[in-house]
Design an enzyme around this catalytic site. Structure first.
Site, PDB file in Angstrom:
ATOM      1  N   GLY A   1      92.419   0.404   8.659  1.00  0.00           N
ATOM      2  CA  GLY A   1      93.594   0.673   7.834  1.00  0.00           C
ATOM      3  C   GLY A   1      93.347   1.456   6.557  1.00  0.00           C
ATOM      4  O   GLY A   1      92.609   2.449   6.543  1.00  0.00           O
TER       5      GLY A   1
ATOM      6  N   ARG B   1      84.525  -8.168   6.991  1.00  0.00           N
ATOM      7  CA  ARG B   1      83.833  -9.206   7.787  1.00  0.00           C
ATOM      8  C   ARG B   1      83.290  -8.654   9.096  1.00  0.00           C
ATOM      9  O   ARG B   1      82.271  -9.096   9.582  1.00  0.00           O
ATOM     10  CB  ARG B   1      84.796 -10.358   8.111  1.00  0.00           C
ATOM     11  CG  ARG B   1      85.217 -11.189   6.920  1.00  0.00           C
ATOM     12  CD  ARG B   1      86.407 -12.046   7.263  1.00  0.00           C
ATOM     13  NE  ARG B   1      87.522 -11.213   7.709  1.00  0.00           N
ATOM     14  CZ  ARG B   1      88.669 -11.658   8.146  1.00  0.00           C
ATOM     15  NH1 ARG B   1      88.888 -12.952   8.225  1.00  0.00           N
ATOM     16  NH2 ARG B   1      89.629 -10.829   8.513  1.00  0.00           N
ATOM     17  N   ARG B   2      83.981  -7.684   9.717  1.00  0.00           N
ATOM     18  CA  ARG B   2      83.562  -7.219  11.051  1.00  0.00           C
ATOM     19  C   ARG B   2      82.421  -6.221  10.919  1.00  0.00           C
ATOM     20  O   ARG B   2      82.629  -5.030  10.668  1.00  0.00           O
ATOM     21  CB  ARG B   2      84.753  -6.590  11.785  1.00  0.00           C
ATOM     22  CG  ARG B   2      85.741  -7.636  12.310  1.00  0.00           C
ATOM     23  CD  ARG B   2      86.977  -6.998  12.852  1.00  0.00           C
ATOM     24  NE  ARG B   2      87.746  -6.334  11.806  1.00  0.00           N
ATOM     25  CZ  ARG B   2      88.843  -5.613  12.022  1.00  0.00           C
ATOM     26  NH1 ARG B   2      89.292  -5.449  13.242  1.00  0.00           N
ATOM     27  NH2 ARG B   2      89.491  -5.072  11.010  1.00  0.00           N
TER      28      ARG B   2
ATOM     29  N   ASP C   1      83.063 -12.512   3.694  1.00  0.00           N
ATOM     30  CA  ASP C   1      84.461 -12.935   3.666  1.00  0.00           C
ATOM     31  C   ASP C   1      84.868 -13.106   2.193  1.00  0.00           C
ATOM     32  O   ASP C   1      84.234 -13.896   1.467  1.00  0.00           O
ATOM     33  CB  ASP C   1      84.571 -14.273   4.432  1.00  0.00           C
ATOM     34  CG  ASP C   1      86.006 -14.712   4.652  1.00  0.00           C
ATOM     35  OD1 ASP C   1      86.850 -14.463   3.774  1.00  0.00           O
ATOM     36  OD2 ASP C   1      86.258 -15.330   5.696  1.00  0.00           O
TER      37      ASP C   1
ATOM     38  N   ASN D   1      91.396  -4.091  -1.852  1.00  0.00           N
ATOM     39  CA  ASN D   1      92.302  -3.751  -0.748  1.00  0.00           C
ATOM     40  C   ASN D   1      92.369  -4.833   0.332  1.00  0.00           C
ATOM     41  O   ASN D   1      93.401  -4.987   0.986  1.00  0.00           O
ATOM     42  CB  ASN D   1      91.820  -2.416  -0.148  1.00  0.00           C
ATOM     43  CG  ASN D   1      92.438  -2.122   1.197  1.00  0.00           C
ATOM     44  OD1 ASN D   1      93.618  -1.765   1.281  1.00  0.00           O
ATOM     45  ND2 ASN D   1      91.669  -2.293   2.269  1.00  0.00           N
TER      46      ASN D   1
ATOM     47  N   TYR E   1     103.581 -14.517   2.026  1.00  0.00           N
ATOM     48  CA  TYR E   1     102.952 -13.192   1.867  1.00  0.00           C
ATOM     49  C   TYR E   1     103.514 -12.499   0.620  1.00  0.00           C
ATOM     50  O   TYR E   1     102.762 -11.981  -0.217  1.00  0.00           O
ATOM     51  CB  TYR E   1     103.180 -12.318   3.108  1.00  0.00           C
ATOM     52  CG  TYR E   1     102.623 -10.918   2.928  1.00  0.00           C
ATOM     53  CD1 TYR E   1     101.245 -10.695   2.903  1.00  0.00           C
ATOM     54  CD2 TYR E   1     103.461  -9.825   2.725  1.00  0.00           C
ATOM     55  CE1 TYR E   1     100.726  -9.415   2.707  1.00  0.00           C
ATOM     56  CE2 TYR E   1     102.953  -8.540   2.528  1.00  0.00           C
ATOM     57  CZ  TYR E   1     101.577  -8.347   2.520  1.00  0.00           C
ATOM     58  OH  TYR E   1     101.069  -7.078   2.306  1.00  0.00           O
TER      59      TYR E   1
ATOM     60  N   LYS F   1     101.754 -11.164  -2.940  1.00  0.00           N
ATOM     61  CA  LYS F   1     101.806  -9.793  -3.463  1.00  0.00           C
ATOM     62  C   LYS F   1     102.521  -9.753  -4.825  1.00  0.00           C
ATOM     63  O   LYS F   1     102.227  -8.884  -5.651  1.00  0.00           O
ATOM     64  CB  LYS F   1     102.452  -8.861  -2.430  1.00  0.00           C
ATOM     65  CG  LYS F   1     101.557  -8.631  -1.204  1.00  0.00           C
ATOM     66  CD  LYS F   1     100.236  -7.938  -1.582  1.00  0.00           C
ATOM     67  CE  LYS F   1      99.275  -7.831  -0.426  1.00  0.00           C
ATOM     68  NZ  LYS F   1      98.024  -7.145  -0.767  1.00  0.00           N
TER      69      LYS F   1
ATOM     70  N   GLY G   1     105.222   0.470   1.198  1.00  0.00           N
ATOM     71  CA  GLY G   1     106.113  -0.169   2.170  1.00  0.00           C
ATOM     72  C   GLY G   1     105.426  -0.173   3.522  1.00  0.00           C
ATOM     73  O   GLY G   1     104.189  -0.157   3.599  1.00  0.00           O
TER      74      GLY G   1
END
Ligand code: NDP
Ligand code: 8X3
Length: 251
Positions: free
Chosen positions: A12, A33-34, A59, A86, A152, A156, A183
């Site tokens: 992303g 993490r990945r 993490d 981020n 959520y 934010k 957005g």
């Protein structure tokens, strides 16, 4: 040459920001993490550009792991000039009376506490040097709430409050703080929100052109390239078809 740390760089916005900035005069510290995804991205960037890249696998919810990772950064990637907070996520779309506590913990621990852990570790060096730039990923959800998005959106809203708090606390030290509030953007965000249900994720972006990760990466590059006396405090950016987190054409 700037040292830039980006959390959540395995997909992303974070990945796109890393790709964009790798063509500028900087060293990148990328976290997620990945391990497989992050290491592959770092290798690709190093093969394609002159940019040195350091992967850090941890993490952001794990305070001890954050501390160990930041302390492990080798001298050549220090001091950190730019921090991009981020890493973040939404989990499910449940109303408050049906929400799973575990989902709430994941969002609060990642989006608020993780952001604070990393900032607490990185900001003192910026304060000491009287220089630095922190970019926080807020959202249109920093300003409005939508049905099922309560927790959520609350996280934010907290990122907005913390961005203002950082801007005021760091004002005496000349540190810039910018919150970017996008957005709807098509990344892995909705796939993660709906636990890998791609068909449900795709529905979120049906009937209009959503933002893409590069749109946000281009904004980050613009923000970082302003002159020393200019600080963009907040940027709200939506698809043309979306007014805010609540009102979208064709929805
Ligand atoms: P993605 O799901 O594509 O990317 C999220 C990134 O965060 C991944 O690299 C993921 O890496 C990382 N991450 C998530 N949880 C953790 C964790 N506990 N520890 C470390 N890293 C973690 O989503 P986006 O790129 O869309 O989202 C990036 C940010 O932008 C988030 O803060 C999101 O809330 C915000 N945002 C997104 C919008 C959208 O519509 N897409 C709009 C507005 C804001 P890994 O899984 O490998 O750990
Ligand atoms: C992510 C976008 O639409 O879920 O912040 O608020 S949305």
């Amino acid at each position: 040459m700037r040292n830039i740390l980006i959390t959540g760089a395995s997909s992303g916005f974070g990945e796109a920001i890393a790709r964009n900035l790798s063509h500028t005069d900087c060293r990148l510290i990328l976290t997620a993490r990945r391990e497989d995804k992050l290491v592959a991205l770092c290798k690709e960037i190093e093969d394609d550009t002159q940019c040195p890249v350091l992967p850090l696998i941890f993490d952001v919810r794990d305070q001890a792991a954050c501390e160990e990772a930041i302390r492990s950064i080798p001298e050549e990637f220090l001091p950190i000039d730019v921090l991009v907070n981020n890493a973040g996520l939404a989990v499910e779309l449940d109303p408050i009376h049906k929400g799973a506590l575990e989902d709430w913990e994941r969002m609060i621990d990642t989006n608020i506490k993780g952001l604070l852990y990393i900032t607490r570790l990185v900001a003192p060096q910026m304060v000491e040097r009287k220089s630095g730039h922190i970019i926080n990923l807020g959202s249109t959800a920093s300003h409005e709430v939508y049905m099922g998005g309560g927790v959520y959106c609350a996280t934010k809203h907290a990122v907005l409050a913390l961005s203002k708090a950082m801007r005021t606390d760091f004002l005496p030290y000349g540190i810039k703080v910018t919150m970017i509030a996008p957005g709807a953007a098509e990344t892995e965000f909705s796939n993660v929100r709906f636990h890998g249900d791609q068909a449900r994720a795709d529905k979120v972006y049906e009937g209009y052109d959503p933002l893409v990760a590069k749109d946000i990466a281009d904004i980050v590059e613009f923000v970082l390239n302003r002159p020393a006396h200019v600080c963009l405090n907040e940027i709200i950016v939506t698809p043309t078809a979306q007014f805010n987190g609540v009102i979208t054409r064709n929805k």
